[in-house]
Design a protein around this motif. Structure first.
Motif, PDB file in Angstrom:
ATOM      1  N   SER A 174       0.845  -1.197   0.000  1.00 15.59           N
ATOM      2  CA  SER A 174       0.000   0.000   0.000  1.00 15.59           C
ATOM      3  C   SER A 174       0.884   1.252   0.000  1.00 15.59           C
ATOM      4  O   SER A 174       0.601   2.224  -0.697  1.00 15.59           O
ATOM      5  CB  SER A 174      -0.910  -0.037   1.226  1.00 15.59           C
ATOM      6  OG  SER A 174      -1.661   1.128   1.359  1.00 15.59           O
TER       7      SER A 174
ATOM      8  N   THR B   8      -2.998  -0.992  -4.118  1.00 16.60           N
ATOM      9  CA  THR B   8      -4.069  -1.134  -3.138  1.00 16.60           C
ATOM     10  C   THR B   8      -4.080  -2.573  -2.627  1.00 16.60           C
ATOM     11  O   THR B   8      -3.630  -3.492  -3.320  1.00 16.60           O
ATOM     12  CB  THR B   8      -5.442  -0.838  -3.753  1.00 16.60           C
ATOM     13  OG1 THR B   8      -5.722  -1.839  -4.730  1.00 16.60           O
ATOM     14  CG2 THR B   8      -5.484   0.531  -4.411  1.00 16.60           C
TER      15      THR B   8
ATOM     16  N   SER C 280      -4.930   5.401   5.281  1.00 15.05           N
ATOM     17  CA  SER C 280      -4.602   4.805   3.984  1.00 15.05           C
ATOM     18  C   SER C 280      -5.221   3.407   4.012  1.00 15.05           C
ATOM     19  O   SER C 280      -5.576   2.903   5.077  1.00 15.05           O
ATOM     20  CB  SER C 280      -3.094   4.690   3.811  1.00 15.05           C
ATOM     21  OG  SER C 280      -2.580   3.720   4.685  1.00 15.05           O
ATOM     22  N   GLN C 281      -5.322   2.773   2.848  1.00 13.55           N
ATOM     23  CA  GLN C 281      -5.912   1.431   2.840  1.00 13.55           C
ATOM     24  C   GLN C 281      -5.071   0.454   3.657  1.00 13.55           C
ATOM     25  O   GLN C 281      -5.609  -0.404   4.346  1.00 13.55           O
ATOM     26  CB  GLN C 281      -6.075   0.927   1.404  1.00 13.55           C
ATOM     27  CG  GLN C 281      -7.123   1.690   0.643  1.00 13.55           C
ATOM     28  CD  GLN C 281      -7.585   0.930  -0.589  1.00 13.55           C
ATOM     29  OE1 GLN C 281      -7.783  -0.277  -0.559  1.00 13.55           O
ATOM     30  NE2 GLN C 281      -7.755   1.638  -1.682  1.00 13.55           N
TER      31      GLN C 281
ATOM     32  N   TYR D 252     -16.167   1.166  -1.233  1.00 15.21           N
ATOM     33  CA  TYR D 252     -16.038   2.044  -2.406  1.00 15.21           C
ATOM     34  C   TYR D 252     -17.208   1.804  -3.353  1.00 15.21           C
ATOM     35  O   TYR D 252     -17.790   2.734  -3.896  1.00 15.21           O
ATOM     36  CB  TYR D 252     -14.742   1.739  -3.175  1.00 15.21           C
ATOM     37  CG  TYR D 252     -13.492   2.384  -2.623  1.00 15.21           C
ATOM     38  CD1 TYR D 252     -13.231   3.740  -2.850  1.00 15.21           C
ATOM     39  CD2 TYR D 252     -12.556   1.655  -1.917  1.00 15.21           C
ATOM     40  CE1 TYR D 252     -12.072   4.334  -2.376  1.00 15.21           C
ATOM     41  CE2 TYR D 252     -11.394   2.238  -1.437  1.00 15.21           C
ATOM     42  CZ  TYR D 252     -11.157   3.580  -1.674  1.00 15.21           C
ATOM     43  OH  TYR D 252     -10.020   4.160  -1.207  1.00 15.21           O
TER      44      TYR D 252
ATOM     45  N   ASP E  16      -8.206   7.831  -1.831  1.00 15.84           N
ATOM     46  CA  ASP E  16      -7.228   7.070  -1.044  1.00 15.84           C
ATOM     47  C   ASP E  16      -6.125   8.040  -0.670  1.00 15.84           C
ATOM     48  O   ASP E  16      -5.499   8.565  -1.586  1.00 15.84           O
ATOM     49  CB  ASP E  16      -6.671   5.912  -1.897  1.00 15.84           C
ATOM     50  CG  ASP E  16      -5.854   4.936  -1.077  1.00 15.84           C
ATOM     51  OD1 ASP E  16      -5.787   5.117   0.158  1.00 15.84           O
ATOM     52  OD2 ASP E  16      -5.267   4.019  -1.653  1.00 15.84           O
TER      53      ASP E  16
ATOM     54  N   LEU F   9      -8.662   7.121   2.622  1.00 14.02           N
ATOM     55  CA  LEU F   9     -10.109   6.972   2.597  1.00 14.02           C
ATOM     56  C   LEU F   9     -10.851   8.137   3.247  1.00 14.02           C
ATOM     57  O   LEU F   9     -10.554   8.541   4.358  1.00 14.02           O
ATOM     58  CB  LEU F   9     -10.485   5.686   3.323  1.00 14.02           C
ATOM     59  CG  LEU F   9     -10.107   4.439   2.556  1.00 14.02           C
ATOM     60  CD1 LEU F   9      -9.416   3.444   3.449  1.00 14.02           C
ATOM     61  CD2 LEU F   9     -11.331   3.856   1.908  1.00 14.02           C
TER      62      LEU F   9
END
Length: 840
Positions: free
Chosen positions: A344, A349, A527-528, A554, A562, A564
């Motif tokens: 990431s 992702t 962040s993811q 999403y 991103d 998020l």
DNA sequence: GCAAGGTC
């Protein structure tokens, strides 16, 4: 014949390889791969399932569905508990005449059906029909059955489902369970020499999870979707894992919204150790910058005082020089979560990382990617693995050095399980073997593996205090003195910042200071990768599902961007549920479920008890929710409108909104005053979001457009805005007209209605020659002509660089290109090196 | 048109 059932094809093959004396024969039963071999004269067959082969759903006859829809609960069969809470609405069956739809008697309809849906019976329906057919076909001929699915709760459930299928056609064959936690010869032989019984209680624990997830998910998703119905395809979902995950994102956004930024001032001085007094040009090797010892000044007066104090000063004295060495430990082996977090940070992702990892695994480049374990098992030969990947020239020297040290010792993470080893490379790959994104991930995994075998890095930190007319400044520098693992693993690191050599008491030039006003920042959005780590900490989802949960958020437009960011809709859904059905919003629901599943597995409580208690709780929460439907409806409507808002209508002043065409589902911008106001704007293909900033050229609203596989672009919504004008450029001569003995130019243009860019013949009234063009990127004529079809070649400057192409879709060169592309992608993958796996 | 969990 002995039938061995595993969770996946891979496991079926490995077990056959490890148990068969001779090499197993790969065969197929109705398209499902199976492996046949002999043990002591007995015929054995292994078959791999595809995870769960049955899926729970509401008993079809009890839940009236039309066109797959959510119509109601039927009156046949008793699906209602002894007493529903009084506050629930009275369903229409109270009428004298039974309430019917298409001749089916209904107990309740749409929204009113939800309280009954809570208690609707559930049964297991086939999900993998082909696999089930193959399984049953083999089961008929089996003398004995061994369930050899994964050694965990879901594995027990998958095995139990498989067994129920098997027993439909063969109820007499004895059944046993093999439990193994690694694909090594010893482990597998031990498991098959010490067969146990299938643990029905453990499987029931898993089944309770399935039922509870279905009931809560279906009831609340239907509630949220129906309470403010926004057309088919507009689902607003809720679930045990996704809703608490959404709540994390929303809570962080609320913190940010509540954050009051404070002003502060920072002062940085410019120094030059190349001279004792300034000013110097500040370009020499001795030049450096340093902030004041007080990093932040809360008031401008304090900062001004320091600025006044150092104003005009030409020289600083080095008050002290401190040096401290610190070691940075080598990283621990990758499991799924840490891989997703690291990837990431490199711009992949989690969902993409898992897709790529799955394919690298299938092609034999990396080990199984779904693991919690962070400790390499003793059965994994680290030396062999290093040798295996040293085929990549970028790793070869480092691999040679590692091997020259003798026995390798790896770092160990905190989580140690024995199901699978941590993620490590199993074969060498170079950038030529893989696509760029695939190699990016492979490279990360391979370098991480080498890093886990490496020594710690040693960093020398230098702290120099400088006195400028009584004001103190502090310069800090870090220098890597022993690279250790950093020599092979450059990820997630700050750049070295070295300082010139200085001694205590030395005078250095001071070239003045600058004062900057800054503001404190709110806490950062997730962040993811960070969110996945947070989910793991809270026990939300599993290593295999977390990335897909985020993707789902999403998809239903609860979140965007991103890092998020929740949409207004996401916040409204979260708020409504928090108010009236708080249980689904909190991660504690999962924690409670976990402990209840432990109790089911231990035999101290039944699955029925747990599911019924959960149903009663949902029933109560639904009873809170239903009377407030108007309030929830209004909140969701406002949120949807806010998310769709792009700006004021230039004609009537009402809201311009992002809308989807009823017919084509494509997006456009329309005025909320429709049908009185007919203002619309076309939108290009791709995902579209409103942005607050107005067009700097014409002042109209802008939208952010993310076309498939490309970077987002911000565009003015007005096709007539100069920023949207495509210069009509001549790209060449029309080959059709030329063949007819005429001369006509081909011109590239943009259709202002559809925004599509295309090439057409200037003589378009007679000649219909036209070619499509990519929508974005500056266009350039080449003057060259395609060898295959005679169309002019053009260059499109994409965000991956210039791309020369023949615009003719029917050009024979396209097929050649497509063929070349697929073989280029497949060729290196065709001969995957055998997995080293765990063979000792 | 629902969830989350396996796996492809």
């Amino acid at each position: 014949m002995k039938l061995v059932v595993t969770e996946k094809n891979d496991a079926a093959q490995k077990i056959a390889d490890l148990l068969g004396v001779k090499k197993p024969k790969a065969d197929k039963v109705y398209n499902t791969p199976v492996y046949r071999f002999e043990v002591d004269g007995e015929e054995w067959v292994t078959i791999g399932l595809r995870g769960h082969i049955l899926e729970p759903d509401f008993t079809p006859s009890m839940v009236y569905k039309k066109r797959g829809g959510w119509r109601g609960v039927t009156a046949d069969g008793e699906v209602v508990p002894a007493s529903l809470p009084d506050s629930l609405p009275k369903p229409p069956f109270k009428k004298k005449k039974p309430f019917t739809e298409d001749g089916v008697e209904l107990k309740a309809w749409k929204m009113d059906a939800l309280p009954y849906l809570v208690y609707a019976p559930i049964e297991k329906l086939p999900k993998e029909k082909d696999i089930i057919r193959s399984l049953k076909n083999l089961a008929k001929k089996a003398d004995s059955i061994v369930i050899a699915t994964d050694f965990d709760r879901e594995g027990e459930l998958i095995g139990s489902d498989a067994l129920s299928c098997i027993q439909e056609v063969n109820a007499t064959a004895p059944v046993s369970r093999a439990r193994y936690s690694a694909f090594t010869k010893e482990e597998i032989h031990h498991a098959f020499d010490n067969l146990v019984e299938l643990d029905g209680a453990l499987a029931a624990a898993g089944a309770s999870r399935q039922d509870i997830d279905l009931i809560w998910g279906a009831v609340l998703t239907r509630y949220l979707t129906l309470v403010k119905f926004a057309g088919y395809g507009n689902v607003r979902s809720s679930g045990r894992v996704q809703t608490p995950t959404l709540a994390l994102i929303v809570a962080r956004e609320r913190e940010r919204l509540a954050f009051k930024p404070e002003d502060y001032w920072v002062i940085r001085g410019a120094f030059d150790a190349g001279a004792a007094a300034g000013p110097t040009d500040g370009q020499g090797p001795g030049a450096f910058e340093a902030p004041t010892a007080t990093a932040r000044f809360k008031s401008q007066a304090e900062a001004d005082a320091i600025m006044a104090q150092v104003s005009g000063v030409k020289s600083a004295i080095v008050a002290s020089v401190e040096k401290k060495k610190r070691t940075v430990a080598a990283p621990v082996p990758f499991n799924t979560t840490s891989l997703m977090a690291a990837a990431s940070a490199e711009g992949l992702t989690p969902a993409r990382t898992m897709r790529i990892a799955e394919s690298l695994y299938m092609d034999g480049y990396i080990s199984y990617p779904r693991v919690d374990n962070t400790v390499y098992p003793a059965s994994l030969s680290l030396e062999d693995t290093v040798r295996a990947i040293s085929g990549n020239p970028a790793y070869a020297p480092y691999c040679a050095e590692l091997l020259s040290r003798g026995k390798l010792v790896a770092t160990r993470g905190k989580k140690e399980t024995t199901d699978h080893p941590p993620i490590y490379p199993t074969a060498a790959a170079t950038p030529d073997d893989l696509s760029p994104a695939d190699y990016k991930l492979y490279n990360l995994i391979a370098r991480r593996f080498l890093a886990t075998l490496s020594e710690a890095a040693v960093v020398e930190g230098t702290k120099v205090s400088l006195d400028v007319a009584g004001a103190s400044f502090v310069a800090k520098g870090d220098v890597l003195v022993k690279p250790g693992f950093r020599a092979i693993y450059p990820y997630g690191l700050k750049k070295d910042e070295s300082l010139p050599a200085m001694e205590q008491g030395q005078a250095v030039a001071f070239n003045g200071a600058t004062c900057t006003k800054k503001q404190t920042e709110p806490p950062a959005r997730y962040s993811q990768g960070r969110l996945i780590q947070e989910m793991e900490k809270l026990g939300l989802g599993t290593k295999s599902t977390r990335h897909s949960i985020i993707e789902r958020l999403y998809q239903v437009k609860y979140v965007q961007n991103d890092p998020l960011e929740p949409s207004q809709l996401g916040m409204a859904v979260c708020d409504a549920l928090e108010k009236f059905a708080p249980h689904i919003v909190h991660p504690e629901m999962t924690a409670e479920l976990e402990s209840e599943m432990d109790a089911i597995a231990a035999g101290s409580i039944s699955k029925d008890q747990v599911v019924t208690t959960s149903r009663n709780l949902l029933s109560e929460q639904l009873a809170d929710l239903m009377p407030h439907s108007e309030e929830v409806n209004a909140a969701l409507a406002d949120a949807v409108a806010a998310d769709a808002y792009v700006g004021p209508c230039p004609k009537c002043g009402k809201d311009l909104q992002l809308r989807a065409s009823q017919k084509t589902r494509s997006m456009f911008i329309g005025c909320a005053g429709w049908p009185d106001c007919d203002v619309t704007y076309p939108l290009p293909q791709g995902r579209v979001e409103a942005v607050p900033e107005k067009c700097s050229t014409c002042g109209m609203p802008q939208v952010k457009v993310t076309a498939f596989r490309s970077k987002p672009r911000t565009l003015c919504i007005d096709p007539n805005c100069p920023t949207n004008q495509e210069p009509s450029i001549v790209v060449g001569e029309c080959p059709v007209c030329k063949a007819n003995g005429k001369h006509a130019s081909l011109i590239a243009q943009k259709n202002p209605r559809t925004l599509k860019r295309f090439i057409r013949c200037e003589n378009y009234e007679e000649c219909d020659t036209g070619y499509p063009l990519p929508q974005y990127g500056a266009l350039e004529a080449t003057g060259e002509v395609c060898e295959d079809c005679g169309a002019p070649l053009v260059i499109v400057h994409t965000n991956r660089g210039p791309w020369k192409l023949c615009p003719n879709f029917d050009c024979p060169s396209k097929e050649k290109e497509a063929a070349a592309k697929s073989s280029a992608k497949k060729k290196p993958r065709k001969a995957p090196a055998r997995k080293k796996a765990a063979a000792k």
